[in-house]
Design an enzyme around this catalytic site. Structure first.
Site, PDB file in Angstrom:
ATOM      1  N   ASP A  70      -2.412 -65.238 -46.497  1.00 58.83           N
ATOM      2  CA  ASP A  70      -1.531 -65.522 -45.376  1.00 58.83           C
ATOM      3  C   ASP A  70      -2.351 -65.325 -44.098  1.00 58.83           C
ATOM      4  O   ASP A  70      -3.455 -64.774 -44.127  1.00 58.83           O
ATOM      5  CB  ASP A  70      -0.338 -64.556 -45.434  1.00 58.83           C
ATOM      6  CG  ASP A  70       0.622 -64.763 -44.283  1.00 58.83           C
ATOM      7  OD1 ASP A  70       1.021 -65.911 -44.043  1.00 58.83           O
ATOM      8  OD2 ASP A  70       0.959 -63.767 -43.617  1.00 58.83           O
ATOM      9  N   ASP A 114      -0.906 -64.818 -40.167  1.00 57.87           N
ATOM     10  CA  ASP A 114      -0.372 -63.823 -39.235  1.00 57.87           C
ATOM     11  C   ASP A 114      -0.185 -62.487 -39.936  1.00 57.87           C
ATOM     12  O   ASP A 114       0.501 -62.395 -40.954  1.00 57.87           O
ATOM     13  CB  ASP A 114       0.978 -64.279 -38.658  1.00 57.87           C
ATOM     14  CG  ASP A 114       0.830 -65.433 -37.689  1.00 57.87           C
ATOM     15  OD1 ASP A 114      -0.243 -65.571 -37.095  1.00 57.87           O
ATOM     16  OD2 ASP A 114       1.802 -66.197 -37.523  1.00 57.87           O
ATOM     17  N   ASP A 172       1.294 -59.827 -45.848  1.00 56.11           N
ATOM     18  CA  ASP A 172       1.734 -58.642 -45.102  1.00 56.11           C
ATOM     19  C   ASP A 172       3.239 -58.474 -45.127  1.00 56.11           C
ATOM     20  O   ASP A 172       3.758 -57.544 -44.524  1.00 56.11           O
ATOM     21  CB  ASP A 172       1.259 -58.715 -43.645  1.00 56.11           C
ATOM     22  CG  ASP A 172       1.990 -59.788 -42.850  1.00 56.11           C
ATOM     23  OD1 ASP A 172       2.056 -60.949 -43.330  1.00 56.11           O
ATOM     24  OD2 ASP A 172       2.518 -59.486 -41.769  1.00 56.11           O
TER      25      ASP A 172
END
Length: 349
Positions: free
Chosen positions: A30, A32, A230
């Site tokens: 991922d 961000d 995250d």
């Protein structure tokens, strides 16, 4: 694949010499919260990904629908990574593929979103409109910072009345978006606004749905991937649904509180502080039972006791993440909901 945080090793006090990357031939990340926040690289992320890329394939999977793969690749290259546009898998790509299964090629589609969505629609041959008065065959919705009430209202108009049966595809439903200034509303919040107006739900393409993971694995040809994320509710849940091992890195949205409360479908294979730990032996939890029948969960120097529904810290150890790993393993292995447990405040820190 077995989850080493869920299935605790017994009578094995030594830390495994196996790292999270052992046996992996495809690293999917991922963006961000994993690689960067806004325009700043997260510490150790670029160096670690470059090191992994020396021996295995690396791809990037993002729910951000506002940007094109080329613009994402340019940003990552500027941070010091070697990235081509085809290395970036976006939720608009997955959404447009879903759309193509629902309406004929060349159909007029009402699009809510930014360049990342519009470019994929153009590439697929759809005619794009921003007005419900053009009688679109479907509505497709993605995030862009400029999306406002007018765009959301047009989507709602197109999906009610005579348009109640029109397909509605959302690129993703992330509730929040990490920014340099803090957490901001994500596409899920915008989708929810339309949902509230019309009492319908869209078909979703991005994480945590499986389509975007399947596209990523197919594109890069990996037989043994690892996903880095995250967020538990999109990255980890989606990877679990797709049968892909995952590592939650504690540099983005979800931290200790969310980890401890994670439901059985949203628990990562690995829990790491930063991406340097991809190359380090991973410390699996070890569970024993004492003479009183209490469960003791140990991760290196950290130890948690669980007596009935009460958790206590027996040993803090030298690494706060080891303490979190032990606490998470104790909670996840208890079969009890987090709200029914007494958890030391220190574990949430």
């Amino acid at each position: 694949m077995r989850n080493p945080l869920r299935l605790l090793k017994r009578n094995s006090p030594k830390t495994s010499e196996v790292t999270p990357l052992d046996g992996v031939d495809l690293l999917l990340a991922d963006l961000d919260g994993v690689v960067y926040k806004e325009h700043q690289a997260i510490p150790y992320a670029v160096e670690s990904i470059n090191r992994a890329h020396e021996s295995i394939a690396v791809g990037y999977v993002t729910n951000n629908a506002s940007r094109t793969p080329a613009s994402v690749a340019d940003q990552l290259t500027a941070l010091g990574l070697t990235v081509a546009p085809d290395d970036v898998v976006t939720s608009p790509q997955a959404a447009v593929r879903l759309l193509a299964e629902l309406v004929p090629a060349g159909s007029t589609v009402l699009a809510v979103g930014g360049d990342g969505l519009h470019s994929e629609l153009d590439r697929a041959g759809f005619r794009v409109t921003t007005s419900a008065e053009d009688t679109p065959a479907a509505v497709i919705q993605g995030y862009a910072p400029e999306v406002g009430w007018v765009e959301l209202a047009e989507a709602a108009y197109a999906l009610q009345g005579e348009g109640a049966e029109r397909p509605w595809v959302a690129t993703n439903t992330d509730w929040t978006l990490p920014t340099a200034r803090g957490t901001a509303p994500g596409n899920g919040t915008l989708v929810s606004a339309v949902h509230t107006a019309i009492a319908r739900l869209p078909v979703v393409a991005g994480k945590p749905e499986v389509a975007i993971f399947e596209e990523a694995v197919a594109r890069f040809g990996g037989a043994s991937p690892l996903f880095l994320g995250d967020r538990l509710d999109t990255d980890i849940l989606g990877a679990n649904r797709a049968g892909i091992p995952s590592a939650l890195v504690l540099t983005g949205i979800d931290r200790a509180k969310q980890v401890l409360a994670a439901d059985k479908n949203s628990r990562p294979t690995y829990l790491i502080d930063d991406l340097r730990e991809l190359f380090e032996p991973y410390p699996h939890p070890v569970e024993t039972t004492d003479r009183r029948g209490d469960r003791l969960v140990t991760v290196r120097g950290a130890q948690i006791r669980m007596s009935a529904n009460v958790l206590t810290i027996e040993k803090r150890g030298d690494n706060p993440t080891d303490l979190l790993r032990a606490g998470a393993a104790a909670i996840w292995g208890s079969g009890l909901a987090i709200y029914g447990l007494e958890v030391p405040e220190e574990l949430y820190a």
